[in-house]
Design a protein around this motif. Structure first.
Motif, short mmCIF file in Angstrom:
data_model
loop_
_atom_site.label_atom_id
_atom_site.label_comp_id
_atom_site.label_asym_id
_atom_site.label_seq_id
_atom_site.Cartn_x
_atom_site.Cartn_y
_atom_site.Cartn_z
N LEU A 30 0.81 -1.20 0.00
CA LEU A 30 0.00 0.00 0.00
C LEU A 30 0.85 1.26 0.00
N GLU A 31 0.43 2.24 -0.78
CA GLU A 31 1.00 3.58 -0.73
C GLU A 31 -0.08 4.51 -0.19
N GLN A 32 0.23 5.27 0.87
CA GLN A 32 -0.79 6.07 1.53
C GLN A 32 -0.39 7.54 1.62
N LYS A 33 -1.44 8.39 1.57
CA LYS A 33 -1.27 9.84 1.75
C LYS A 33 -2.38 10.33 2.67
N PRO A 68 0.50 -1.88 -8.98
CA PRO A 68 0.91 -3.16 -9.58
C PRO A 68 2.27 -3.64 -9.10
N SER A 69 3.22 -2.73 -8.97
CA SER A 69 4.57 -3.16 -8.56
C SER A 69 4.57 -3.67 -7.12
N ALA A 70 3.81 -2.99 -6.25
CA ALA A 70 3.75 -3.44 -4.85
C ALA A 70 3.07 -4.79 -4.73
N ILE A 71 2.03 -5.00 -5.53
CA ILE A 71 1.32 -6.28 -5.50
C ILE A 71 2.22 -7.40 -6.00
N ARG A 72 2.99 -7.11 -7.03
CA ARG A 72 3.92 -8.13 -7.54
C ARG A 72 4.94 -8.51 -6.48
N ARG A 73 5.40 -7.53 -5.72
CA ARG A 73 6.37 -7.82 -4.65
C ARG A 73 5.75 -8.71 -3.59
N LEU A 74 4.48 -8.49 -3.31
CA LEU A 74 3.82 -9.28 -2.28
C LEU A 74 3.62 -10.72 -2.71
N GLY A 75 3.29 -10.94 -4.00
CA GLY A 75 3.11 -12.30 -4.51
C GLY A 75 2.00 -13.06 -3.80
N ASP A 76 0.85 -12.40 -3.64
CA ASP A 76 -0.24 -12.97 -2.85
C ASP A 76 -1.49 -13.18 -3.69
N GLU A 77 -1.30 -13.63 -4.95
CA GLU A 77 -2.42 -13.72 -5.89
C GLU A 77 -3.49 -14.71 -5.44
N GLU A 110 -10.06 -7.53 -4.25
CA GLU A 110 -9.07 -8.44 -4.82
C GLU A 110 -7.68 -7.92 -4.53
N HIS A 111 -6.70 -8.81 -4.55
CA HIS A 111 -5.31 -8.39 -4.44
C HIS A 111 -4.83 -8.01 -5.83
N GLN A 112 -5.42 -6.91 -6.31
CA GLN A 112 -5.18 -6.32 -7.61
C GLN A 112 -5.06 -4.81 -7.41
N PRO A 113 -4.58 -4.07 -8.41
CA PRO A 113 -4.51 -2.61 -8.25
C PRO A 113 -5.86 -2.03 -7.80
N ALA A 114 -5.78 -1.13 -6.84
CA ALA A 114 -7.00 -0.54 -6.29
C ALA A 114 -6.65 0.79 -5.63
#
Length: 319
Positions: A30-33, A68-77, A110-114
């Protein structure tokens, strides 16, 4: 639940930085502001319920993005999350859908871009589970991800209340019971989503989607003794003949599928320690059987044992 973060214990100027560090430590993609200039307030607790992970979060107004890049790092599909809104509001944007959840609503993420935003004073409970747990009954998650499952549905209220209470009580239960309680709660979530899907007025759909919708409706209404092909066809907006043909194309019969699911759910409950003291008549009624003798006859035809014998065979006794 285990407390991982409490902002009030930290200096105001270090709270949000430490919060972001915690997200990284927990491998949350997650990226948060912050959405306002007020001092950052947050609390994070976590618990494990067998194969499920439960997280309770209180936080200020934030914009959260799963890239997308953070989700790929997590590898939790292979996982999916369900969010319960306990206070405040949350908006979720995923794929081609955007929705808002208020107190008592739930949403599948989903563990997809959101992209997600939360209001001041937001409190949420998140449940992370194997994706297959939902998709095996409800079909592909993309059909209902980011769809608000409203608190106006009784099943949603039950699911939310169940997990809110379980978050408070799980430490008093042994690990096996905790895992089983989590599984029961997921069944409530499945019923909530199925009921919400069944509300939609069907547009022209492919046969596979219609069958998935029919099966979702069946899951949500198994306890209705009047559930039959005419009621089911009316609920999903097709003729009985068309519904029968769609099931026949897949080597199934509508009525057979309804009874199969009733018997499978009954067998699960007979083997469930949490249901060990439930009278057989009550259990049968909850699975849509009009009386105990009808239940016993069908159950023995399917499993080769009477319900009481089946319960004894799994070591839970019988009533």
């Amino acid at each position: 639940m285990k407390l991982l973060f409490l902002s009030e214990k930290l200096p105001i100027n270090k709270r949000f930085t430490r919060w972001l560090e915690l997200l990284e430590e927990q491998r949350l993609p997650l990226e948060q502001k912050q959405l306002d200039a007020a001092p950052f307030e947050a609390k994070l607790e976590i618990a494990t319920l067998g194969p499920l992970t439960m997280t309770r979060v209180s936080e200020g107004p934030l914009r959260t993005e799963a890239t997308p890049s953070a989700i790929r790092r997590l590898g939790d599909e292979g996982c999916i999350s369900v969010g319960f809104t306990l206070a405040g509001e949350r908006t979720v944007q995923q794929r081609d859908r955007a929705s808002t959840q208020r107190q008592g609503d739930l949403v599948v993420i989903e563990h997809q871009p959101a992209v997600m935003t939360t209001s001041p004073g937001n409190q949420s409970l998140y449940l992370k589970m194997p994706r297959e747990r939902l998709e095996s009954v409800l079909g592909p998650a993309r059909r209902y991800a980011a769809l608000t499952i409203g608190a106006d549905l009784a099943t949603t209220t039950l699911a939310t209340s169940f997990f809110e209470e379980l978050s408070r009580m799980h430490h008093r239960l042994d690990p096996v019971t905790v895992a089983r309680m989590g599984s029961i709660g997921v069944d409530l979530i499945v019923a909530s989503i199925a009921e919400r899907i069944a509300q939609d007025v069907p547009l022209p759909l492919s046969g596979s989607v219609l069958v998935q919708r029919a099966k979702a409706y069946i899951e949500a209404h198994l306890g209705d003794p009047n559930l039959d092909p005419p009621q089911l066809s009316a609920a999903i907006g097709v003729s009985v003949h068309q519904l029968q043909e769609l099931f026949h194309e897949r080597g199934q019969h509508v009525s057979d599928w309804i009874w199969q699911r009733r018997l499978e759910v009954a067998a699960d409950r007979l083997a469930d320690p949490a249901c060990a003291h439930m009278p057989l008549g009550t259990l049968a009624g909850g699975c849509g059987f009009s009386n105990r003798s009808h239940f016993s006859r069908r159950f023995k035809d399917r499993f080769g044992l009477a319900p009481s014998e089946f319960r004894h065979a799994v070591g839970l006794g019988g009533r």
